[in-house]
Design a protein around this motif. Structure first.
Motif, PDB file in Angstrom:
ATOM      1  N   ASP A   1      41.888 -11.268  39.791  1.00  0.00           N
ATOM      2  CA  ASP A   1      41.333  -9.928  39.951  1.00  0.00           C
ATOM      3  C   ASP A   1      41.083  -9.656  41.305  1.00  0.00           C
ATOM      4  OD1 ASP A   1      41.336 -10.286  37.149  1.00  0.00           O
ATOM      5  OD2 ASP A   1      39.088 -10.314  36.960  1.00  0.00           O
ATOM      6  N   PRO A   2      41.036  -8.343  41.703  1.00  0.00           N
ATOM      7  CA  PRO A   2      40.570  -7.877  43.225  1.00  0.00           C
ATOM      8  C   PRO A   2      39.166  -8.583  43.431  1.00  0.00           C
ATOM      9  CG  PRO A   2      41.472  -5.989  41.855  1.00  0.00           C
ATOM     10  CD  PRO A   2      41.498  -7.292  40.827  1.00  0.00           C
TER      11      PRO A   2
ATOM     12  N   SER B   1      35.730  -8.519  44.684  1.00  0.00           N
ATOM     13  CA  SER B   1      34.549  -7.207  44.485  1.00  0.00           C
ATOM     14  C   SER B   1      33.543  -7.721  45.422  1.00  0.00           C
ATOM     15  CB  SER B   1      34.335  -7.000  43.276  1.00  0.00           C
ATOM     16  OG  SER B   1      33.124  -6.008  43.114  1.00  0.00           O
TER      17      SER B   1
ATOM     18  N   ASP C   1      31.735  -0.786  44.998  1.00  0.00           N
ATOM     19  CA  ASP C   1      32.705  -0.130  44.106  1.00  0.00           C
ATOM     20  C   ASP C   1      32.035   1.323  43.628  1.00  0.00           C
ATOM     21  OD1 ASP C   1      30.440  -1.354  42.556  1.00  0.00           O
ATOM     22  OD2 ASP C   1      31.773  -1.865  40.893  1.00  0.00           O
TER      23      ASP C   1
ATOM     24  N   LYS D   1      29.970  -2.895  35.671  1.00  0.00           N
ATOM     25  CA  LYS D   1      31.015  -1.783  35.725  1.00  0.00           C
ATOM     26  C   LYS D   1      31.354  -0.795  34.715  1.00  0.00           C
ATOM     27  CE  LYS D   1      34.052  -4.220  39.552  1.00  0.00           C
ATOM     28  NZ  LYS D   1      34.220  -3.143  40.351  1.00  0.00           N
TER      29      LYS D   1
ATOM     30  N   ASN E   1      38.242  -7.375  36.188  1.00  0.00           N
ATOM     31  CA  ASN E   1      38.263  -6.284  37.033  1.00  0.00           C
ATOM     32  C   ASN E   1      39.772  -5.822  37.493  1.00  0.00           C
ATOM     33  OD1 ASN E   1      37.381  -4.176  38.943  1.00  0.00           O
ATOM     34  ND2 ASN E   1      37.387  -5.753  40.512  1.00  0.00           N
ATOM     35  N   THR E   2      40.342  -4.764  37.550  1.00  0.00           N
ATOM     36  CA  THR E   2      41.488  -4.151  37.846  1.00  0.00           C
ATOM     37  C   THR E   2      41.489  -3.212  39.162  1.00  0.00           C
ATOM     38  OG1 THR E   2      41.300  -2.436  36.392  1.00  0.00           O
ATOM     39  CG2 THR E   2      42.053  -4.370  35.387  1.00  0.00           C
ATOM     40  N   LYS E   3      40.296  -2.915  39.727  1.00  0.00           N
ATOM     41  CA  LYS E   3      40.362  -1.915  40.990  1.00  0.00           C
ATOM     42  C   LYS E   3      39.512  -2.785  41.886  1.00  0.00           C
ATOM     43  CE  LYS E   3      39.815   2.410  40.290  1.00  0.00           C
ATOM     44  NZ  LYS E   3      39.201   3.766  39.907  1.00  0.00           N
ATOM     45  N   ALA E   4      40.243  -2.399  43.219  1.00  0.00           N
ATOM     46  CA  ALA E   4      39.826  -2.827  44.263  1.00  0.00           C
ATOM     47  C   ALA E   4      38.423  -2.026  44.729  1.00  0.00           C
ATOM     48  CB  ALA E   4      40.536  -3.167  45.613  1.00  0.00           C
ATOM     49  N   ASP E   5      37.491  -2.363  45.602  1.00  0.00           N
ATOM     50  CA  ASP E   5      36.273  -1.513  45.767  1.00  0.00           C
ATOM     51  C   ASP E   5      36.666  -0.271  46.407  1.00  0.00           C
ATOM     52  OD1 ASP E   5      34.513  -3.492  44.755  1.00  0.00           O
ATOM     53  OD2 ASP E   5      34.030  -4.426  46.357  1.00  0.00           O
TER      54      ASP E   5
ATOM     55  N   GLU F   1      39.374   1.405  46.064  1.00  0.00           N
ATOM     56  CA  GLU F   1      39.855   2.444  45.166  1.00  0.00           C
ATOM     57  C   GLU F   1      38.893   3.265  44.336  1.00  0.00           C
ATOM     58  OE1 GLU F   1      44.069   0.013  44.002  1.00  0.00           O
ATOM     59  OE2 GLU F   1      42.153  -0.753  43.199  1.00  0.00           O
ATOM     60  N   CYS F   2      37.668   3.145  44.420  1.00  0.00           N
ATOM     61  CA  CYS F   2      36.590   3.645  43.645  1.00  0.00           C
ATOM     62  C   CYS F   2      36.271   4.667  43.987  1.00  0.00           C
ATOM     63  CB  CYS F   2      35.699   2.614  43.030  1.00  0.00           C
ATOM     64  SG  CYS F   2      36.177   1.136  42.507  1.00  0.00           S
TER      65      CYS F   2
END
Length: 560
Positions: free
Chosen positions: A217-218, A220, A275, A401, A432-436, A438-439
């Motif tokens: 996972d990315p 966080s 995030d 999240k 978790n699929t998104k890096a901070d 990217e939010c």
């Protein structure tokens, strides 16, 4: 001149050889060095160990809450009490508060989830603990070089890590050496251990080079903003631990902490997940606003603020834990991501990871090996209590999240209900699929946030805060906050996200000012930087890259 041109003109660099080179004199790095020396002494072997520390002294860049679980230090130094370790204030009570804008609801003791119980723990200054660990390390024969920033990873012809090089000193803003110039030196080791803390500058490079986080996972992160206060004696409650959720956070993950130390001292702060989506959110201003809540104000009003600091925090889920070994070295502590976000604790995890790595180092050196992968280290972690503890908390941030109410409900289920049913680790795993970075949402999709002006008594501005962090950098040096593309801050960040770097930095480093000829430009006040790494994490295009300034630069925390 480029660094390569400087080296060609002024080289070669002086080289020093060691069995083990450790980058970072925090709890993880020092525990690695200490335990390796302990094991070597027990086996009657000589092992040379050096620790590099970019701060002016061990502890000067260390920032943590902190409530410390003594489990790991009990293992490292069973006699730590008689040795005078600065764990002197036991936790006496826990308050878990849910805040509305003006009110607070205390969680009954019987309902407090497992992760927020602090029985047997200590309220500490991690800076003081690190200084004490450094003294123990030197007593054991560890060499510690404070004020030396490891700026470059060195590789051999086979692509294995063979050590690090410290940064050059005496390079002007124009990139040219001046009369104070000194070439950096190389420190070679049979193994090199990276213990730089969350979002380590060199650790980040190693993750990419060896693809250590492939299939994970990315990672966080959160930003923690901390203050140290001296309060009137009648308000002192040594050992009281307070954690808060709720106001002022609405859409973002965040919460506050307030710990009473001895000697009328209170350490407090606010943690916000990086995030968050609204680019108008300002973590520093949220921390100041939180202090105005009646439940927090009651502890510190009439007191004096003594210190300030900020640091990125790795959220430490096993799903995001990278491979921690590579040819010639290892990652320990928050450079890898061992912190337990659910417990709001990382120092015990850092110490334990360092000890596990030290055992692998000792065995490898005893067998005559070097520059290979210390596979025994991650294997030992898998069999350790630290692995078990992190598995218990692996879903904590992921639930939040999905929403505050879901996060609170599932924390109760996983850390209160399941343990009562004899289930100590949840039978499900979230990812978790998104890096901070990217939010963030475009500013046009978000509401502006208006923050109250500081009163100079309870709340303050960023520059006044940076002043009491004792931050200092040699002004005539290249900025250590670098841009891959100088056009991105205005053309992308300002145009699309309303310039979030001017808000997410807790030290006022980034400022949009009028440009000659019209428009705006980004001004980087690098001398203000407290080395928190937030910009390196949150920049939406990953255009900002934090590199090491001259050794000794940055904050000089006292009592933090």
């Amino acid at each position: 001149m480029t660094p390569q041109e400087i080296l060609q003109q002024h080289g070669p660099r002086e080289t020093m050889e060691y069995d083990v080179v450790v980058v970072g004199a925090g709890p993880a790095g020092l525990a690695t060095a200490i335990h390796l020396k302990q094991l070597a002494a027990k086996a009657q072997r000589e092992v040379s160990v050096v620790v590099l520390e970019k701060g002016s002294e061990p502890g000067s860049h260390i920032l943590s809450g902190a409530v410390m679980d003594p489990r790991a230090i009990d293992e490292l130094f069973p006699d730590w009490k008689s040795l005078g370790a600065p764990l002197q204030q036991p936790v006496t009570s826990d308050d878990v508060l849910f805040l509305s804008e003006t009110g607070a609801t205390r969680t009954p003791d019987w309902l407090v989830p497992r992760n927020l119980h602090n029985d047997g723990c200590y309220v500490i200054s991690l800076e003081d603990v690190v200084k004490w660990l450094a003294q123990q390390a030197e007593t054991l024969g560890v060499e510690i070089f404070p004020g030396f920033a490891a700026a470059e990873v060195l590789y051999d012809e086979q692509g294995r890590v063979k050590g690090v090089a410290t940064g050059n000193v005496g390079i002007g803003k124009d990139g040219e050496p001046h009369e104070g110039f000194q070439l950096g030196m190389e420190l070679h080791g049979k193994y090199t251990v990276f213990a730089e803390g969350a979002r380590g500058h060199l650790g980040r490079q190693l993750l990419a080079r060896y693809q250590l986080n492939a299939g994970k996972d990315p990672q966080s992160f959160a930003i923690g903003i901390k203050e140290l206060w001296e309060v009137p004696p009648e308000k002192a409650r040594p050992g009281l631990v307070v954690h808060t959720a709720g106001w002022p956070m609405t859409d973002a993950f965040g919460g506050g902490f307030l710990y009473h130390l001895a000697d009328n001292k209170v350490t407090l702060g606010f943690v916000i997940g990086l995030d968050y989506a609204n680019p108008y959110l300002n973590p520093f201003e949220e921390s100041q606003r939180w202090k105005t809540h009646p439940a927090i104000r009651a502890h510190i009003e009439g007191g004096k603020r003594l210190g300030y600091g900020a640091r990125a925090i790795n959220n430490g889920t096993p799903q995001a834990l990278p491979k921690t070994v590579f040819p010639g070295g290892a990652l320990v502590g928050c450079d890898a991501g061992y912190l337990n976000a659910a417990r709001i604790k990382g120092s015990h995890a850092a110490i334990k990871s360092g000890m596990l790595c030290a055992q692998a180092l000792h065995d490898a050196l005893a067998a005559g090996r070097s520059l290979d992968e210390l596979s025994a280290y991650p294997q030992a972690f898998e069999a350790s209590w630290l692995h078990q503890e992190l598995q218990q908390s692996r879903n904590f941030k992921a639930w939040f999240k999905r929403g505050k109410l879901i996060g609170q409900l599932m924390t109760g289920i996983e850390h209160w209900l399941l343990p009562k049913l004899g289930v100590h680790s949840p039978p499900w795993t979230l990812h978790n699929t998104k890096a901070d970075h990217e939010c963030l949402k475009p500013a046009a999709q978000c509401e502006k946030i208006e923050y109250p002006k500081p009163d100079g008594k309870l709340t303050f501005d960023r520059l006044a805060s940076v002043f009491i962090s004792n931050t200092n950098h040699e002004e005539n040096q290249p900025a250590h906050l670098t841009l891959k593309d100088a056009s991105v801050p205005v053309n992308v960040n300002l145009a699309t996200y309303a310039g979030p770097e001017s808000r997410y930095c807790p030290a006022g480093v980034y400022e949009f000012v009028a440009a000659e000829g019209g428009g705006q430009r980004l001004q980087i006040n690098a001398q203000n930087c407290v080395h928190c790494k937030t910009c390196d994490i949150k920049d939406p295009r990953q255009n900002i890259v934090w590199v090491t300034p001259e050794g000794g630069g940055g904050p000089n925390y006292v009592g933090m």
